[in-house]
Design a protein around this motif. Structure first.
Motif, PDB file in Angstrom:
ATOM      1  N   ILE A  30     -22.880  20.945  11.565  1.00 59.16           N
ATOM      2  CA  ILE A  30     -23.767  20.696  12.707  1.00 59.16           C
ATOM      3  C   ILE A  30     -23.129  19.658  13.619  1.00 59.16           C
ATOM      4  O   ILE A  30     -23.095  19.818  14.832  1.00 59.16           O
ATOM      5  N   VAL A  37     -23.510  12.268  19.565  1.00 64.86           N
ATOM      6  CA  VAL A  37     -24.616  13.222  19.653  1.00 64.86           C
ATOM      7  C   VAL A  37     -25.769  12.579  20.425  1.00 64.86           C
ATOM      8  O   VAL A  37     -26.201  11.478  20.104  1.00 64.86           O
ATOM      9  N   ASN A  38     -26.241  13.298  21.428  1.00 67.10           N
ATOM     10  CA  ASN A  38     -27.382  12.829  22.205  1.00 67.10           C
ATOM     11  C   ASN A  38     -28.532  13.816  21.998  1.00 67.10           C
ATOM     12  O   ASN A  38     -28.451  14.961  22.431  1.00 67.10           O
ATOM     13  N   PRO A  39     -29.608  13.391  21.355  1.00 72.63           N
ATOM     14  CA  PRO A  39     -30.716  14.307  21.093  1.00 72.63           C
ATOM     15  C   PRO A  39     -31.356  14.868  22.363  1.00 72.63           C
ATOM     16  O   PRO A  39     -31.895  15.970  22.350  1.00 72.63           O
ATOM     17  N   ALA A  41     -29.833  15.938  24.917  1.00 69.19           N
ATOM     18  CA  ALA A  41     -29.013  17.039  25.427  1.00 69.19           C
ATOM     19  C   ALA A  41     -29.465  18.376  24.851  1.00 69.19           C
ATOM     20  O   ALA A  41     -29.248  19.417  25.474  1.00 69.19           O
ATOM     21  N   THR A  42     -30.101  18.350  23.689  1.00 71.92           N
ATOM     22  CA  THR A  42     -30.517  19.614  23.068  1.00 71.92           C
ATOM     23  C   THR A  42     -32.021  19.828  23.060  1.00 71.92           C
ATOM     24  O   THR A  42     -32.480  20.944  23.233  1.00 71.92           O
ATOM     25  N   SER A  43     -32.794  18.767  22.862  1.00 68.68           N
ATOM     26  CA  SER A  43     -34.237  18.983  22.736  1.00 68.68           C
ATOM     27  C   SER A  43     -35.073  18.313  23.817  1.00 68.68           C
ATOM     28  O   SER A  43     -36.226  18.649  23.985  1.00 68.68           O
ATOM     29  N   ASP A 118     -29.878  12.823  30.465  1.00 68.72           N
ATOM     30  CA  ASP A 118     -29.519  12.549  29.079  1.00 68.72           C
ATOM     31  C   ASP A 118     -29.795  11.095  28.683  1.00 68.72           C
ATOM     32  O   ASP A 118     -29.345  10.637  27.630  1.00 68.72           O
TER      33      ASP A 118
END
Length: 132
Positions: A30, A37-39, A41-43, A118
């Motif tokens: 993953i 990782v930027n949360p 950016a996805t959710s 973001d």
């Protein structure tokens, strides 16, 4: 927590750098060790977070102006959310041990956390108050 006497805003970057590989239950990668990782950016952030002193009626009224339960989570840093839930017929939350407000650097209420691309935009807001 103190009342906001002046309005101030800042950006908060919720991204983290992964310390170890993260895999799902089937072993698929993953996120790799060292990856940023930027949360958001996805959710994304689906609701505004509104931090208030639950013992201050002016702050509760200000918070209620930021939308329904579907649009804003009102989070008490002090006071009883249970009494306010009965009065206002909506959910309220409590910042256990100040973990969220500390994480975001919030030191004054009321405060608003909302998505800005973001990043998160955090605002401690000076609001009008009735003189006693």
């Amino acid at each position: 927590m103190a009342r906001a006497e002046e309005t101030r805003s800042w950006e908060f970057d919720p991204a983290i750098v992964v310390e170890n590989d993260i895999r799902d239950h089937q072993g698929n990668l993953i996120a790799a060790r060292g990856q940023r990782v930027n949360p958001l950016a996805t959710s994304g952030l689906s609701k505004k977070l509104v931090f208030v002193d639950g013992d201050d009626p002016a702050e509760i009224e200000w918070a209620l102006g930021h939308g329904s339960d579907e649009r804003a989570k009102i989070i008490f840093v002090d006071g009883s959310p249970f009494e306010s839930m009965k009065t206002h017929q909506r959910r309220f939350y409590f910042d256990q041990e100040g973990k969220l407000s500390s994480h975001f650097g919030i030191t004054r209420t009321p405060a608003l956390v909302e998505a800005k691309g973001d990043l998160l935009l955090i605002t401690e807001k000076a609001i009008p108050r009735r003189q006693s």
